[in-house]
Design an enzyme around this catalytic site. Structure first.
Site, PDB file in Angstrom:
ATOM      1  N   SER A 160      56.307 -36.373  16.185  1.00 10.69           N
ATOM      2  CA  SER A 160      55.334 -37.175  15.426  1.00 10.69           C
ATOM      3  C   SER A 160      54.512 -36.249  14.553  1.00 10.69           C
ATOM      4  O   SER A 160      54.498 -35.041  14.767  1.00 10.69           O
ATOM      5  CB  SER A 160      54.394 -37.917  16.377  1.00 10.69           C
ATOM      6  N   ASP A 161      53.802 -36.807  13.590  1.00 18.98           N
ATOM      7  CA  ASP A 161      52.801 -36.007  12.892  1.00 18.98           C
ATOM      8  C   ASP A 161      51.525 -36.057  13.741  1.00 18.98           C
ATOM      9  O   ASP A 161      51.420 -36.829  14.710  1.00 18.98           O
ATOM     10  CB  ASP A 161      52.570 -36.537  11.474  1.00 18.98           C
ATOM     11  N   PHE A 162      50.567 -35.237  13.355  1.00 16.13           N
ATOM     12  CA  PHE A 162      49.393 -35.034  14.198  1.00 16.13           C
ATOM     13  C   PHE A 162      48.601 -36.339  14.394  1.00 16.13           C
ATOM     14  O   PHE A 162      48.063 -36.898  13.445  1.00 16.13           O
ATOM     15  CB  PHE A 162      48.482 -33.975  13.570  1.00 16.13           C
TER      16      PHE A 162
END
Ligand code: NOJ
Length: 833
Positions: free
Chosen positions: A379-381
């Site tokens: 995932s992105d942050f």
């Protein structure tokens, strides 16, 4: 001798190291962060260390240090560490890095087992058989690398990251922290966690680690994937020697909107060019073997469509049709998958009603099933948490459910998998097999990279001298040289060294040439354009004239005074690195007013004038096109920007970059890109019919086309032909031409091949790049250039995600930019058979 002091507060211990060279570094011992203060101000009573945290760049912390006896009175605050009011006394301990240096030799096993695929799977089977569910979920969780970030939700016990590592609750870490901290964390994972599974350390290695290369938007203008591959191998060498295992790049978002700040991280607007660069980047990072100690796992991002943010505003919603998705946005990812990219990061945006991190249709059904990606999906942050903010999950538990069902293997930065997956399995909302599959993917790369056998292998302080070495700098220079684009030249360039040069503008004597998304400690020592010109023997008078955005009182007047005496004015203008990159979208893509006013004042002097641009996005350059003699778009060229620019200015080198992104004539044309569809009412310049697809107050055409870029020499394309004009579906046609350097200087030209499938089941773009060749020619030299074209090059992706092409007419264009006047058309008939 360096002097060290430490001061404590409730966060822990801050170590301040003062080198004889006046350099001050600070290490927050407990938080595991080391850095250099933003600014060190020295005054009679002591010094002030200014610092800031990247999320709040405008909040500047000041720590005042006043000498007293054998230390300093420390008062104020330090970013991430908080308020300080105490004594900084001589520090007697060892830094994390020193501990690492002492212990590392006894920790490295030196074991490297060349396991076959079958043996890796068997090793995974036996490890998985020992793992508890919690430990499996741990492999799916990525820590922040900073001990401040706690693991656990409202209902859980909140624990620190070190504790989480020791309990096997993390499988990887974003390591923005340096080798000392990486060592400490790896030791915890290997020696304290029950199964001793080593961590992956990941970081944004976007356009270099310490040796910074041009920004990706610039390097894509080189049209030179081979050079990019070499450059990314350098980046991988440097990053992997400092303990990193995965680099969060390449960014493969197709950039059609220059308002979006992250176009600077992209390879521009074209899917084919971007695919070639994607392949080169992945191959450069991953090398021949992931098990080598100088390669990095690539992480392609952001899957998918992130760059289509409405209005160009970062993180905004996107709407992309299936046709455009398949034929534009997915292509670079497919190329990277075929090159063996180990991982993919998904995007923040909503697409088709669902944020990507929870988008089962796109991530699981499309990416896994149709595109055959079996690597790690990350995932992105914080994007799993954001599912709640988007309003598609009622709470974090639902968010975790959506993410896992979309086949997200690793959650970056936060905690939802930890807090909820177990319960979700018990409730039957997610299948335990999904967890097993995810863990297998993570473990696979842990075996592949050799970490399972030698967890400390990537910590290689013996290679420190190689990081930022001359050879690497030379690689950066070479790429920079090919990335700058000459947009206009009426003969003022190249510059004769005998001329008296007035260098004017905020970029003239600035070290801000590295660009966004890099953390190089070398940036502050960059050679400025002024220094590089003086080093080459130019006679230069410099005036800043204006800041990037702010007017300097009397600045323009002083600049005019200097420029009056000059033979030529060199205007060095642009953006700061903070004006492009993440969260740096702009409404207005002109240069800031303060610089425009100065440029206008310079133009009034009526002298020959060259504009050098240092910026991270296409700008509206109408005024410059009409008022200056030459324009060199240098982007952010990286570690050797100054030297490269000086060499391009005096003709030591010849510009050869070609735009990878269209420059609009007016911001109202955005989104603007060359490979658009035809519309039912295409407008041809001069047609007086009102009811055509056009603006009533301006042209459709951009200022500078995709593929455009000038040289100091001239090229002539002749003898353009095909070896046949009818091609069966299973056949091949060869398109060829002769290219001659008709000028007086050696130079390189990029020959571009485009196609237009005039009738298909879906509307096709008026032009699509299907091939390019960059050719270097000495004056007078002539060579033949040829491209083999097959159905594969001409087809599109249909709704079943299959390649398709119907028999019929295809126009092939060969030339030197996407603009019609630079292209020669050839008509090909594709027939059954
Ligand atoms: C957010 C960005 O979107 C992504 O590109 C980056 O890799 C991560 N943060 C980690 O820094």
């Amino acid at each position: 001798m360096n002097r060290r002091y430490s001061v404590t507060n409730k966060s822990g211990t801050l170590m301040i190291e003062m080198a004889d060279s006046e350099k001050v570094t600070v290490e927050i011992i407990e938080l595991g962060m080391g850095d250099t203060p933003l600014e060190v101000v020295r005054h009679e009573e002591g010094l002030i260390l200014k610092s800031s945290f990247f999320m709040f760049p405008d909040v500047i912390h000041e720590l005042h240090l006043t000498p007293e006896e054998d230390g300093y009175i420390a008062k104020g605050s330090y970013a991430m560490f908080g308020e300080i009011d105490g004594m900084a006394k001589p520090f007697k301990g060892r830094t994390k890095y020193e501990v690492m240096l002492d212990e590392l030799p006894s920790k490295k096993t030196g074991i490297s087992i060349g396991r076959s695929e079958k043996e890796i799977q068997e090793a995974i089977d036996s490890l998985m058989a020992k793992m508890t569910l919690e430990e499996k979920i741990g492999q799916m969780s990525q820590g922040t690398g900073r001990n401040v970030a706690a693991i656990g939700s409202e209902k859980d016990e909140v624990i620190s990251e070190s504790e989480a590592i020791a309990k096997g609750m993390l499988g990887s870490v974003i390591a923005m922290t340096g080798p000392g901290v990486i060592y400490e964390q790896q030791k915890l994972a290997v020696e304290k966690s029950r199964l001793g599974i080593p961590l992956f350390f990941c970081q944004d290695v976007i356009h270099g680690y310490e040796t910074i290369f041009p920004i990706p938007l610039a390097w894509s203008c080189s049209f030179n994937p081979d050079l990019l591959k070499k450059s990314m191998a350098v980046a991988a060498k440097e990053a992997s020697s400092q303990g990193l295992v995965m680099g969060f790049s390449p960014m493969l978002d197709i950039a059609r909107d220059p308002r979006w700040g992250r176009v600077s991280e992209s390879n521009g607007e074209d899917p084919y060019l971007c695919s070639m660069m994607s392949k080169a980047h992945v191959e450069g990072f991953q090398g021949e073997s992931l098990g080598a100690d100088d390669t990095l796992l690539a992480c392609m991002k952001h899957f998918v469509g992130y760059s289509a943010a409405e209005g160009g505003r970062d993180y905004n919603t996107t709407e992309i049709s299936e046709t455009t998705l398949n034929n534009v946005y997915l292509r670079p990812f497919q190329a990277g998958i075929e090159s063996g990219a180990a991982s993919i990061m998904n995007a923040f945006n909503v697409l088709d009603g669902m944020p990507l991190v929870g988008n089962k249709k796109l991530c699981n059904d499309h990416l896994r099933d149709k595109m055959a990606f079996d690597g790690i999906l990350l995932s992105d942050f914080g994007s799993v948490d954001e599912l709640v903010v988007h309003g598609v999950a009622r709470n974090n538990k639902e968010a975790a459910e959506l993410a896992l069902n979309a086949s997200l293997d690793v959650e970056m930065g936060v905690r939802n998998y930890h807090s909820h997956l177990k319960e979700l399995i018990d409730e039957g909302k997610v299948a335990e097999t999904m967890i097993d599959t995810a863990v297998r993917r993570v473990l696979y790369y842990k075996y592949k990279s050799g970490l399972m056998d030698d967890p400390f292998k990537y910590l290689q302080p013996e290679k420190n001298l190689m990081v930022g070495c001359e050879d690497h700098m030379k690689a950066s220079y070479d790429l920079a040289m090919e990335s700058a684009v000459l947009l206009k030249n009426n003969g003022t360039l190249p510059l004769n060294k005998e001329l008296k040069v007035a260098l004017i503008g905020p970029k003239g004597d600035s070290t801000d040439l590295y660009g966004p998304w890099q953390f190089s400690k070398l940036e502050a020592g960059a050679t400025t354009i002024k220094e590089a010109l003086i080093n080459k023997g130019f006679k230069v008078d410099y005036a800043i004239g204006s800041e990037i955005e702010a007017v300097i009182e009397g600045g323009i007047e002083s600049a005019v005074e200097i420029a009056k005496d000059a033979d030529v004015i060199l205007l060095a203008l642009g953006e700061t690195k903070g004006m492009s990159g993440e969260a740096a979208s702009k409404m207005d893509i002109h240069l800031p007013q303060a610089q425009m006013k100065m440029a206008e004042a310079m133009a009034k002097l009526g002298k020959p004038m060259v504009t050098l641009l240092v910026n991270g996005r296409p700008l509206v350059l109408d005024w410059f096109e009409n008022n200056v003699d030459s324009i060199l778009e240098t982007w952010f060229l990286g570690a050797r920007a100054g030297e490269a620019i000086a060499d391009l200015l005096d003709g030591t080198a010849n510009p050869s970059g070609k735009l990878s992104m269209t420059f609009p004539k007016h911001a109202g044309q955005i989104p603007i890109y060359y490979n658009h569809l035809r519309t039912g009412r295409p407008y041809v310049e001069g047609d007086r019919n009102k009811f055509l697809s056009k603006y009533i107050d301006g042209p459709n055409a951009p200022l500078y086309y995709f593929g455009y870029g000038l040289s100091y020499t001239d090229f002539e394309l002749s003898d353009v032909k095909m070896d046949k004009d009818i091609m069966p579906m299973d056949g091949k046609v060869c398109v060829s031409a002769k290219l001659k350097n008709t000028g007086l200087m050696a130079g390189s030209e990029v020959i571009q091949l485009y196609c237009w499938d005039t009738v298909a089941r879906i509307a096709r773009p008026v032009k699509e790049l299907i091939g390019f060749k960059k050719i270097h020619l000495e004056p007078g030299q002539e060579v033949s250039v040829s491209f083999d074209v097959t159905v594969d090059n001409l087809s599109y992706i249909n709704s079943n995600y299959e390649k398709a092409l119907e028999p019929g007419e295809v126009i092939l264009y060969i030339g030197t930019s996407a603009c019609d006047k630079d292209l020669i058309p050839l008509t090909l008939e594709v027939v059954e058979g």
